[in-house]
Design a protein around this motif. Structure first.
Motif, PDB file in Angstrom:
ATOM      1  N   PHE A  69      40.841  39.727  36.373  1.00 42.98           N
ATOM      2  CA  PHE A  69      42.210  40.026  35.975  1.00 42.98           C
ATOM      3  C   PHE A  69      42.361  39.589  34.522  1.00 42.98           C
ATOM      4  O   PHE A  69      41.534  38.838  34.001  1.00 42.98           O
ATOM      5  CB  PHE A  69      43.224  39.318  36.893  1.00 42.98           C
ATOM      6  CG  PHE A  69      43.003  37.838  37.015  1.00 42.98           C
ATOM      7  CD1 PHE A  69      43.748  36.943  36.268  1.00 42.98           C
ATOM      8  CD2 PHE A  69      42.033  37.328  37.877  1.00 42.98           C
ATOM      9  CE1 PHE A  69      43.540  35.568  36.374  1.00 42.98           C
ATOM     10  CE2 PHE A  69      41.823  35.961  38.001  1.00 42.98           C
ATOM     11  CZ  PHE A  69      42.578  35.084  37.238  1.00 42.98           C
TER      12      PHE A  69
ATOM     13  N   TYR B 126      44.246  43.876  39.050  1.00 38.86           N
ATOM     14  CA  TYR B 126      42.958  43.218  39.249  1.00 38.86           C
ATOM     15  C   TYR B 126      41.895  44.257  39.550  1.00 38.86           C
ATOM     16  O   TYR B 126      42.191  45.382  39.943  1.00 38.86           O
ATOM     17  CB  TYR B 126      43.037  42.141  40.340  1.00 38.86           C
ATOM     18  CG  TYR B 126      43.414  42.642  41.714  1.00 38.86           C
ATOM     19  CD1 TYR B 126      42.440  43.057  42.626  1.00 38.86           C
ATOM     20  CD2 TYR B 126      44.745  42.698  42.113  1.00 38.86           C
ATOM     21  CE1 TYR B 126      42.789  43.512  43.891  1.00 38.86           C
ATOM     22  CE2 TYR B 126      45.095  43.141  43.372  1.00 38.86           C
ATOM     23  CZ  TYR B 126      44.111  43.553  44.250  1.00 38.86           C
ATOM     24  OH  TYR B 126      44.452  43.995  45.499  1.00 38.86           O
TER      25      TYR B 126
ATOM     26  N   ILE C 176      47.837  36.011  42.381  1.00 37.18           N
ATOM     27  CA  ILE C 176      47.617  37.234  41.603  1.00 37.18           C
ATOM     28  C   ILE C 176      48.440  38.375  42.213  1.00 37.18           C
ATOM     29  O   ILE C 176      49.141  39.102  41.503  1.00 37.18           O
ATOM     30  CB  ILE C 176      46.115  37.598  41.565  1.00 37.18           C
ATOM     31  CG1 ILE C 176      45.340  36.601  40.701  1.00 37.18           C
ATOM     32  CG2 ILE C 176      45.906  39.025  41.061  1.00 37.18           C
ATOM     33  CD1 ILE C 176      43.832  36.696  40.806  1.00 37.18           C
TER      34      ILE C 176
END
Length: 127
Positions: free
Chosen positions: A108, A85, A78
């Motif tokens: 996310f 996020y 990520i």
């Protein structure tokens, strides 16, 4: 037989891209076509069956229970992809993870705005 979730359909503007996004991020096998769907298989035999649509996509929430090591790997991807996020599904706590029930969780979005979550402990499990 105990009742188990087998599959769910996920609306997407590009079913192949969305299925690959999820599989790559979570470290799952390459998505497989099945009829009009592109399916992502999870380790507990549930599939997310992506279906392309031209209509409006209403964001849904999909949560994935992962181990601590898997969390580190996925969260690393990520961050490497510079995805936004949050610690919460309402996107009120950007750039943070949560530590509910003694575990870790983060939210996310996928390319179509579906809210994805990874968590290391089920909510309400104590800790």
């Amino acid at each position: 037989m105990a009742v188990q979730l087998n599959h769910t359909i996920v609306a997407a503007t590009d079913k192949i891209a969305s299925a690959r996004f999820l599989a790559d991020l979570l470290g799952l096998p390459e998505p497989e076509p099945f009829g009009p769907f592109v399916c992502v298989q999870t380790s507990n035999d549930v599939t997310l069956d992506y279906l392309e649509t031209d209509g409006e996509i209403i964001a849904q929430h999909y949560a994935f229970l992962v181990s601590e090591a898997e969390f580190d790997e996925i969260f690393g991807r990520i961050k490497a992809q510079q995805l936004a996020y949050w610690a919460d599904p309402a996107h009120q706590e950007p750039g943070r993870i949560n530590t509910r029930d003694g575990g870790r969780g983060v939210y996310f979005d996928d390319p179509d705005g579906h809210i994805l979550e990874i968590l290391t402990r089920p909510y309400g499990s104590g800790g």
